[in-house]
Design a protein around this motif. Structure first.
Motif, PDB file in Angstrom:
ATOM      1  N   LEU A 181      -1.869   9.879   8.626  1.00  0.00           N
ATOM      2  CA  LEU A 181      -2.456   8.640   8.704  1.00  0.00           C
ATOM      3  C   LEU A 181      -1.720   7.657   7.747  1.00  0.00           C
ATOM      4  O   LEU A 181      -1.389   8.062   6.732  1.00  0.00           O
ATOM      5  CB  LEU A 181      -3.984   8.978   8.136  1.00  0.00           C
ATOM      6  N   SER A 182      -1.838   6.427   8.182  1.00  0.00           N
ATOM      7  CA  SER A 182      -1.392   5.370   7.250  1.00  0.00           C
ATOM      8  C   SER A 182      -2.670   4.217   7.308  1.00  0.00           C
ATOM      9  O   SER A 182      -2.942   4.011   8.132  1.00  0.00           O
ATOM     10  CB  SER A 182      -0.062   4.668   7.963  1.00  0.00           C
ATOM     11  N   VAL A 183      -2.673   3.935   5.913  1.00  0.00           N
ATOM     12  CA  VAL A 183      -3.812   2.992   5.730  1.00  0.00           C
ATOM     13  C   VAL A 183      -3.373   1.742   5.210  1.00  0.00           C
ATOM     14  O   VAL A 183      -2.875   1.613   4.406  1.00  0.00           O
ATOM     15  CB  VAL A 183      -4.874   3.336   4.834  1.00  0.00           C
ATOM     16  N   ILE A 184      -3.690   0.619   5.901  1.00  0.00           N
ATOM     17  CA  ILE A 184      -3.206  -0.810   5.359  1.00  0.00           C
ATOM     18  C   ILE A 184      -4.198  -1.905   5.662  1.00  0.00           C
ATOM     19  O   ILE A 184      -5.392  -1.355   5.957  1.00  0.00           O
ATOM     20  CB  ILE A 184      -1.870  -1.302   6.248  1.00  0.00           C
ATOM     21  N   GLN A 185      -4.061  -2.950   5.018  1.00  0.00           N
ATOM     22  CA  GLN A 185      -5.181  -4.077   5.174  1.00  0.00           C
ATOM     23  C   GLN A 185      -4.400  -4.881   6.074  1.00  0.00           C
ATOM     24  O   GLN A 185      -3.364  -5.574   5.638  1.00  0.00           O
ATOM     25  CB  GLN A 185      -5.478  -4.605   3.747  1.00  0.00           C
ATOM     26  N   ASP A 186      -5.161  -5.183   7.191  1.00  0.00           N
ATOM     27  CA  ASP A 186      -4.820  -6.419   8.229  1.00  0.00           C
ATOM     28  C   ASP A 186      -4.786  -7.557   7.595  1.00  0.00           C
ATOM     29  O   ASP A 186      -5.416  -7.912   6.553  1.00  0.00           O
ATOM     30  CB  ASP A 186      -5.479  -6.165   9.498  1.00  0.00           C
ATOM     31  N   GLY A 187      -4.303  -8.835   8.377  1.00  0.00           N
ATOM     32  CA  GLY A 187      -4.269 -10.002   7.933  1.00  0.00           C
ATOM     33  C   GLY A 187      -5.576 -10.793   7.815  1.00  0.00           C
ATOM     34  O   GLY A 187      -5.708 -11.529   6.939  1.00  0.00           O
ATOM     35  N   SER A 188      -6.559 -10.313   8.456  1.00  0.00           N
ATOM     36  CA  SER A 188      -7.864 -10.634   8.019  1.00  0.00           C
ATOM     37  C   SER A 188      -8.727  -9.989   7.035  1.00  0.00           C
ATOM     38  O   SER A 188      -9.978 -10.429   6.737  1.00  0.00           O
ATOM     39  CB  SER A 188      -8.655 -10.548   9.611  1.00  0.00           C
TER      40      SER A 188
END
Length: 161
Positions: A66-73
């Motif tokens: 799993l990869s967890v990021i924060q999107d542009g919003s």
């Protein structure tokens, strides 16, 4: 106690005595403040923290990445391999994956903890903990007993040291 009458004397030199009473008052107040605040600040539970060392990841084909990021919003974005999934999709995929692995290994009676797949989470440095915590919680709800983090080892570290 010596008093000056204003008449010129041969000791018109400035006084070299320092009035230490205000200094002693301030020091006593500081001492009392420190005696009160230090026990409050130093309260802790004795524990031994683990030593950090770099252990190479053993990758099994059944493990989930799993990869967890924060999107542009500013929302949390979780990726199962390269596919973005919602919370519900993540839970469904994880349950399906675990169920398939249990069936493949011949049922729950034949399982050992080492046979079960693991969830490996890669979290971006700038992601709030709630995003990573949500992924951990979802994987544990699905039944994954081993949920680990993949991190970048510090430079100049030999694996296993």
């Amino acid at each position: 106690m010596a008093m000056s009458t204003g008449a010129p004397t041969d000791s018109d030199a400035p006084m070299s005595d320092i009035n230490t009473t205000p200094l002693v008052d301030v020091m006593l107040v500081l001492l009392i403040i420190f005696l009160i605040t230090v026990p409050v600040v130093v309260q802790n539970i004795k524990l031994k923290l683990p030593d950090v060392k770099y252990d190479p990841t053993t990758t099994k084909p059944e493990n989930v990445s799993l990869s967890v990021i924060q999107d542009g919003s500013g929302n949390c974005a979780v990726y199962w391999n390269l596919t973005r999934v919602t919370h519900d999709e993540l839970l469904k995929r994880a349950v399906d994956k675990l169920t398939a692995e249990v069936k493949r290994l011949g049922g729950a009676a034949n399982l050992t903890p080492d046979d079960l797949p693991e969830a490996h989470i890669r979290g971006d440095v700038d992601v709030p903990y709630k995003c990573i915590g949500g992924a951990i919680y979802t994987m544990q709800m699905a039944g994954f007993a081993k949920v680990g983090f993949i991190s970048q080892p510090p430079p100049n570290v030999v694996p296993g040291d």
